[in-house]
Structures are given as structure tokens and as C-alpha cells.
Design a protein around this motif. Sequence first.
Motif, PDB file in Angstrom:
ATOM      1  N   ASP A 244       0.831  -1.205   0.000  1.00  0.00           N
ATOM      2  CA  ASP A 244       0.000   0.000   0.000  1.00  0.00           C
ATOM      3  C   ASP A 244       0.864   1.253   0.000  1.00  0.00           C
ATOM      4  N   GLY A 245       1.886   1.263   0.852  1.00  0.00           N
ATOM      5  CA  GLY A 245       2.718   2.444   0.977  1.00  0.00           C
ATOM      6  C   GLY A 245       3.591   2.702  -0.227  1.00  0.00           C
ATOM      7  N   THR A 246       3.919   1.655  -0.958  1.00  0.00           N
ATOM      8  CA  THR A 246       4.769   1.808  -2.145  1.00  0.00           C
ATOM      9  C   THR A 246       3.961   2.183  -3.367  1.00  0.00           C
ATOM     10  N   TYR A 247       2.791   1.587  -3.526  1.00  0.00           N
ATOM     11  CA  TYR A 247       2.034   1.744  -4.759  1.00  0.00           C
ATOM     12  C   TYR A 247       0.716   2.502  -4.592  1.00  0.00           C
ATOM     13  N   GLY A 248       0.397   2.943  -3.388  1.00  0.00           N
ATOM     14  CA  GLY A 248      -0.839   3.681  -3.166  1.00  0.00           C
ATOM     15  C   GLY A 248      -0.681   5.159  -3.465  1.00  0.00           C
ATOM     16  N   ALA A 249      -1.756   5.884  -3.325  1.00  0.00           N
ATOM     17  CA  ALA A 249      -1.725   7.325  -3.557  1.00  0.00           C
ATOM     18  C   ALA A 249      -0.786   7.988  -2.550  1.00  0.00           C
ATOM     19  N   PRO A 250       0.012   8.948  -2.983  1.00  0.00           N
ATOM     20  CA  PRO A 250       1.014   9.541  -2.094  1.00  0.00           C
ATOM     21  C   PRO A 250       0.422  10.297  -0.918  1.00  0.00           C
ATOM     22  N   GLU A 251      -0.837  10.695  -1.002  1.00  0.00           N
ATOM     23  CA  GLU A 251      -1.459  11.414   0.108  1.00  0.00           C
ATOM     24  C   GLU A 251      -1.552  10.562   1.374  1.00  0.00           C
ATOM     25  N   TYR A 252      -1.431   9.240   1.235  1.00  0.00           N
ATOM     26  CA  TYR A 252      -1.462   8.373   2.406  1.00  0.00           C
ATOM     27  C   TYR A 252      -0.106   8.285   3.093  1.00  0.00           C
ATOM     28  N   GLY A 253       0.905   8.931   2.515  1.00  0.00           N
ATOM     29  CA  GLY A 253       2.196   9.015   3.189  1.00  0.00           C
ATOM     30  C   GLY A 253       3.343   8.341   2.485  1.00  0.00           C
ATOM     31  N   GLY A 254       3.072   7.457   1.512  1.00  0.00           N
ATOM     32  CA  GLY A 254       4.133   6.756   0.791  1.00  0.00           C
ATOM     33  C   GLY A 254       4.212   7.192  -0.665  1.00  0.00           C
ATOM     34  N   ASN A 255       4.724   6.280  -1.503  1.00  0.00           N
ATOM     35  CA  ASN A 255       4.845   6.546  -2.947  1.00  0.00           C
ATOM     36  C   ASN A 255       5.508   7.901  -3.188  1.00  0.00           C
ATOM     37  N   ARG A 256       6.614   8.148  -2.468  1.00  0.00           N
ATOM     38  CA  ARG A 256       7.322   9.429  -2.578  1.00  0.00           C
ATOM     39  C   ARG A 256       7.759   9.678  -4.026  1.00  0.00           C
ATOM     40  N   ASP A 257       7.508  10.866  -4.504  1.00  0.00           N
ATOM     41  CA  ASP A 257       7.848  11.262  -5.880  1.00  0.00           C
ATOM     42  C   ASP A 257       7.214  10.325  -6.917  1.00  0.00           C
ATOM     43  N   LEU A 258       6.140   9.640  -6.511  1.00  0.00           N
ATOM     44  CA  LEU A 258       5.389   8.734  -7.391  1.00  0.00           C
ATOM     45  C   LEU A 258       6.246   7.586  -7.921  1.00  0.00           C
ATOM     46  N   VAL A 259       7.270   7.173  -7.174  1.00  0.00           N
ATOM     47  CA  VAL A 259       8.158   6.126  -7.674  1.00  0.00           C
ATOM     48  C   VAL A 259       7.427   4.795  -7.828  1.00  0.00           C
ATOM     49  N   GLY A 260       6.418   4.550  -6.992  1.00  0.00           N
ATOM     50  CA  GLY A 260       5.667   3.308  -7.118  1.00  0.00           C
ATOM     51  C   GLY A 260       4.864   3.244  -8.394  1.00  0.00           C
ATOM     52  N   TRP A 261       4.373   4.375  -8.860  1.00  0.00           N
ATOM     53  CA  TRP A 261       3.587   4.399 -10.091  1.00  0.00           C
ATOM     54  C   TRP A 261       4.477   4.427 -11.322  1.00  0.00           C
ATOM     55  N   SER A 263       7.521   3.393 -11.698  1.00  0.00           N
ATOM     56  CA  SER A 263       8.312   2.168 -11.892  1.00  0.00           C
ATOM     57  C   SER A 263       7.477   1.022 -12.430  1.00  0.00           C
ATOM     58  N   THR A 264       6.160   1.102 -12.304  1.00  0.00           N
ATOM     59  CA  THR A 264       5.291   0.032 -12.803  1.00  0.00           C
ATOM     60  C   THR A 264       4.491   0.451 -14.030  1.00  0.00           C
ATOM     61  N   GLY A 265       4.721   1.666 -14.518  1.00  0.00           N
ATOM     62  CA  GLY A 265       3.984   2.129 -15.685  1.00  0.00           C
ATOM     63  C   GLY A 265       2.556   2.507 -15.390  1.00  0.00           C
ATOM     64  N   TRP A 266       2.224   2.720 -14.099  1.00  0.00           N
ATOM     65  CA  TRP A 266       0.858   3.093 -13.735  1.00  0.00           C
ATOM     66  C   TRP A 266       0.684   4.597 -13.927  1.00  0.00           C
ATOM     67  N   PRO A 267      -0.308   5.042 -14.678  1.00  0.00           N
ATOM     68  CA  PRO A 267      -0.450   6.475 -14.950  1.00  0.00           C
ATOM     69  C   PRO A 267      -0.968   7.276 -13.771  1.00  0.00           C
ATOM     70  N   GLY A 268      -1.441   6.623 -12.728  1.00  0.00           N
ATOM     71  CA  GLY A 268      -1.967   7.346 -11.572  1.00  0.00           C
ATOM     72  C   GLY A 268      -3.389   7.817 -11.802  1.00  0.00           C
ATOM     73  N   ASP A 269      -3.860   8.672 -10.910  1.00  0.00           N
ATOM     74  CA  ASP A 269      -5.216   9.189 -11.058  1.00  0.00           C
ATOM     75  C   ASP A 269      -5.247  10.162 -12.238  1.00  0.00           C
ATOM     76  N   VAL A 270      -6.243  10.023 -13.097  1.00  0.00           N
ATOM     77  CA  VAL A 270      -6.295  10.798 -14.337  1.00  0.00           C
ATOM     78  C   VAL A 270      -7.500  11.736 -14.399  1.00  0.00           C
ATOM     79  N   GLN A 271      -8.283  11.795 -13.337  1.00  0.00           N
ATOM     80  CA  GLN A 271      -9.393  12.737 -13.310  1.00  0.00           C
ATOM     81  C   GLN A 271      -8.877  14.137 -12.965  1.00  0.00           C
ATOM     82  N   PRO A 272      -9.422  15.209 -13.527  1.00  0.00           N
ATOM     83  CA  PRO A 272     -10.586  15.253 -14.420  1.00  0.00           C
ATOM     84  C   PRO A 272     -10.260  15.068 -15.901  1.00  0.00           C
ATOM     85  N   ARG A 273      -8.959  14.908 -16.216  1.00  0.00           N
ATOM     86  CA  ARG A 273      -8.606  14.723 -17.623  1.00  0.00           C
ATOM     87  C   ARG A 273      -9.252  13.462 -18.188  1.00  0.00           C
TER      88      ARG A 273
END
Length: 363
Positions: A244-261, A263-273
Motif C-alpha cells: 500500500d505504501g509503495t504503490y498507493g496514492a502519495p497522500e497516504y504518506g508513501g509513494n514518494r515522488d510517485l516512484v511506485g507508479w 516504476s510500474t507504468g501506472w499512470p496514476g489518477d487521471v481525473q478530471p482529464r
Amino acid sequence: MTDGDAPRMPQRRVVLKAGGTALMGAWLLSGCESSQPVDDRLRGPDRPTPRARFLTDAELRTLRALVDRLIPAGLQPGAAAAHAEEAIDALLAAFMTDPPLIHAGGPYSDRAGGTRNDFERFMPLDDYEALAWRIVIEGSLGRPEREFNGPVVGLQQIYRDGLAHLEARAAQLATGVLPAALGDILRERLGDTPLSDVLDLVNSLTGTEGFADLPALLRDVIVLDYSDAQVQALIDVAFPGTLDGTYGAPEYGGNRDLVGWTSTGWPGDVQPRGWTDSEVIHRDPPGPFDALLPPSYGGVDFGPPAAGVRARPEFELPPLLIAAGETLAATIMNAEGSLAALQRRLAVQDRVRPEWIWRAAHG
């Protein structure tokens, strides 16, 4: 477990796709663009919710050394780079802030065109939710209103006791007290790592080292000791928490600089785009490990077929790989967050050194 039963852990992209392990609610907010007006009740409070601390500095350092071994850095950043330990600590301290740091608001962050980051504004809990989460995090604490299903040891106590036990095990190593199952650990879990490598590192210890000071190989020896019930009780909660801390949304305290997303090719949250029509309709290009995934991920997409022509991909997954993919997905989900259970279920007939849990350089 025999020599041929060493576990093969799936690549982290496979785990994320097939298992759905990340529990962060903000992930659910990425999807097709919606023209519906935003309900202000979804946005949370007017001000961002602060984070609190539960663990001491020393405990947090020990936890950081632990998550580093659960998802170590290799070709991609690991849990330490994502500061997964800070996300775990933020959950443990969830009720030290108001509202509790449980459910991020929405529907937009400011990463895809939003005017402000709603994810930073956590949602208030109703009485039932607050009670349920307090039981999970704080435990029942002997209170009758929390023990309607019996006593519960909370995450706070599991982490505090487990991290103290890791320190005790580190101190034992310096005195030459090695796990009784060391031979099995080296043979089955660490790819036949020579005993001499372990003894050389043990002999170099001064007796002042804590768990975080140990070389990676010695930390692995402690973490992978399945005969130690206290270590495994900690791993069973720390493993899903690290994911969770590595690949979850950074607002929960982890995924610093979005490295979890990234590194796995995950585009992250894309709303409202939102997603483009092409991204919604067409499959992603298949990756080298996609053949191990369930059929919904397999094959190649060549766009819509011509009128009257039945679509047919250039290749189809063999039935054996389809069955393997479905089995893998079910195996990950059935492990219910237990690392030990997942490794037992993933035992295979050839010995493999798991990339995610062993680093050749010992550090």
C-alpha cells in the motif's frame, strides 16, 4: 519444503494487476472523464488533513529497514525509495488527527488538471466506521464495546511488539545465535547462499548493531525465518502495508515522488482529464509477463474489425497459460495479505532466487 520447492515471486507489475493488492481508496478515482458536477461532500474538509506520528524515530528506522527487504530496490525503486514506512506510520496514527487519516477525499488531485488536491482532505468517519477502524488500528483494549467478537490485538501493538522483536533478533545474531532453520532459509529462500557468506557477516558484527544496521543478507535471514512466529505475525501485516505504501496514492504518506507508479507504468489518477476513447477501448500492448495473467489481460489489440469481419488477434494464449494466469490471480487473492501463505502457495518445482527479496551485494 524440498530443494525444488523454492518460491518464485511474481514481478511487482503482475502482483498489482492480478492480485489487486493495493487498498488505497484514491486509486478507485481514476477512470473515464465525467461531465457530472462534483458533490462538495466528496471533497472533504476545507483544509488538508495533517499527518501524525505513532512510531518513535528508532521504531521508524527499524520499519524502514524491514520494508526495504520486503520490496527491495533492484532494477526499479523499492519500498525504501517510496518511504512506505511513513505510510504505515500514518495509518497507525490515523486517529491522532481530525478527521482520521483513513479515506482520502476526491474526486480530483491536482496531478491531472484539478484546481486543488482533494485527496489531501480526508473524509470524516461515521460512528460505525470509526469504531471498526479503531478496533483494527488500536485493538479492543479490553473495552466491552470493542470486544463483541472477542479480544483484538491492534496494528499498533503488532507493529510495536514486532519491531522490538526484530531488534532482539539482531542482537542475538551478534552473539552468534543463528536461526535453527538457517539451512532451510539459505537453501529454499535465498537460492543456496553459502553458509560462509552468513558467517563472515556475523563475525564482522560488533554487537552494537540494530536491525537497520545489519547487512541486507542478515536482515533477510531474520525476516525469512518462518519458525519465528513473532516475526511472521509482523510480516503478515507489514507486507500488505508495504505494498500500500509503495504503490498507493502519495497522500497516504508513501509513494514518494510517485516512484511506485512510474516504476510500474501506472499512470496514476487521471481525473478530471480522464482516459481517451482509445485508451478505454483498446488493450495495452502486451508485456513480457502478460502471458501469466488472466485472459482479460492476454492477446493483442489491433483496433476494431472491419464491418462484417470477426475480430481475431494474431495469437491466442495457450490453454495452459490461461489456466496458469487464472490460478496465479486466485492464489494471490486467497493469500489474504499473508506473505507466508503467498509464498507457500507459489511454491514451484525449480529453485529460483526471488529478485524482490534477495540482493546479491548484501546491501
